[in-house]
Motif scaffolding. Structure first.
Motif, mmCIF file in Angstrom:
data_model
loop_
_atom_site.group_PDB
_atom_site.id
_atom_site.type_symbol
_atom_site.label_atom_id
_atom_site.label_comp_id
_atom_site.label_asym_id
_atom_site.label_seq_id
_atom_site.Cartn_x
_atom_site.Cartn_y
_atom_site.Cartn_z
ATOM 1 N N GLU A 111 6.946 4.253 0.866
ATOM 2 C CA GLU A 111 7.796 5.420 1.107
ATOM 3 C C GLU A 111 9.277 5.055 0.918
ATOM 4 O O GLU A 111 10.048 5.825 0.359
ATOM 5 N N CYS A 139 2.474 -0.789 5.289
ATOM 6 C CA CYS A 139 2.201 -0.440 3.877
ATOM 7 C C CYS A 139 2.805 0.929 3.556
ATOM 8 O O CYS A 139 3.473 1.104 2.532
ATOM 9 N N GLU A 140 2.553 1.900 4.417
ATOM 10 C CA GLU A 140 3.086 3.259 4.226
ATOM 11 C C GLU A 140 4.607 3.229 4.176
ATOM 12 O O GLU A 140 5.231 3.887 3.345
ATOM 13 N N TYR A 141 5.171 2.477 5.093
ATOM 14 C CA TYR A 141 6.641 2.429 5.139
ATOM 15 C C TYR A 141 7.211 1.880 3.833
ATOM 16 O O TYR A 141 8.140 2.443 3.253
ATOM 17 N N TYR A 164 -3.515 -1.266 -1.135
ATOM 18 C CA TYR A 164 -3.574 -0.293 -0.048
ATOM 19 C C TYR A 164 -3.728 1.145 -0.571
ATOM 20 O O TYR A 164 -4.402 1.970 0.049
ATOM 21 N N GLU A 200 -1.224 -1.012 8.311
ATOM 22 C CA GLU A 200 -1.289 0.191 7.464
ATOM 23 C C GLU A 200 0.031 0.945 7.509
ATOM 24 O O GLU A 200 0.508 1.439 6.489
ATOM 25 N N GLU A 201 0.606 1.004 8.684
ATOM 26 C CA GLU A 201 1.897 1.698 8.815
ATOM 27 C C GLU A 201 2.995 0.967 8.052
ATOM 28 O O GLU A 201 3.877 1.586 7.464
#
Ligand code: CO
Length: 183
Positions: free
Chosen positions: A39, A34-36, A134, A31-32
């Motif tokens: 962003e 995906c966020e990265y 995601y 998940e992190e």
């Protein structure tokens, strides 16, 4: 707080590694990631913030480009008069595609490629993919057409270690295929 990760460039064989499917539901670590990725792309398109973080503008980034050999990519396409196309796809698969091909008149670029490679890259004019998204936390099936379809195919290529210039005709990089649609 955004912390820039180093982009794997084409001066190392790492960029040629194959990526694997990711287990669902996503782990915290994935998940992190995906966020990265999303962003990174959002900031890269923001004229002020991309300078602050020294990011080259991009419309897509795949996990292997930050050294994670997982089938995840993020894309953000903003076109005037159209809704933004923003996704983080996990385990995307192309389930159908057009016979008709398309290419970008200006060629393609890639965050992992610093040198210019002149030439046309012929891809499918439309593709339908199935993936876990995601951002909406759901499985989706979606058809992309034209420029977004080219971006999707470029990003999925990264999972097999393929770079855009691998597709350029070596003998005649600017060869025109009459039936292909220029974008
Ligand atoms: Co790329």
């Amino acid at each position: 707080m955004f912390k820039v990760r180093e982009i794997v460039k084409d001066n190392t064989n790492l960029i040629r590694n194959k990526s694997k499917d990711v287990q669902l539901p996503l782990s915290k670590e994935d998940e992190e990631l995906c966020e990265y990725l999303i962003e990174h792309i959002r900031i890269s398109q923001d004229d002020e913030r991309n300078q602050e973080f020294n990011l080259r503008p991009g419309v897509g980034i795949a996990a292997p480009q930050v050294g994670e050999f997982k089938r995840i990519f993020a894309m953000l396409i903003k076109e005037e008069g159209k809704p933004d196309i923003e996704h983080v796809f996990v385990n995307p698969k192309i389930v159908s595609e057009s016979v008709v091909e398309a290419y970008l008149a200006g060629g393609e670029g890639c965050l992992s490629v610093e040198n210019d490679h002149e030439g046309y890259i012929y891809r499918k004019f439309f593709v339908t993919i199935e993936a876990y998204d995601y951002l909406t936390k759901s499985m989706i099936r979606k058809k992309f057409r034209g420029y977004p379809a080219i971006v999707v195919q470029h990003e999925i290529d990264h999972f097999s270690g393929t770079l855009y210039y691998d597709h350029i005709n070596k003998k005649n990089p600017l060869k025109i295929k009459e039936d292909a649609i220029q974008i």
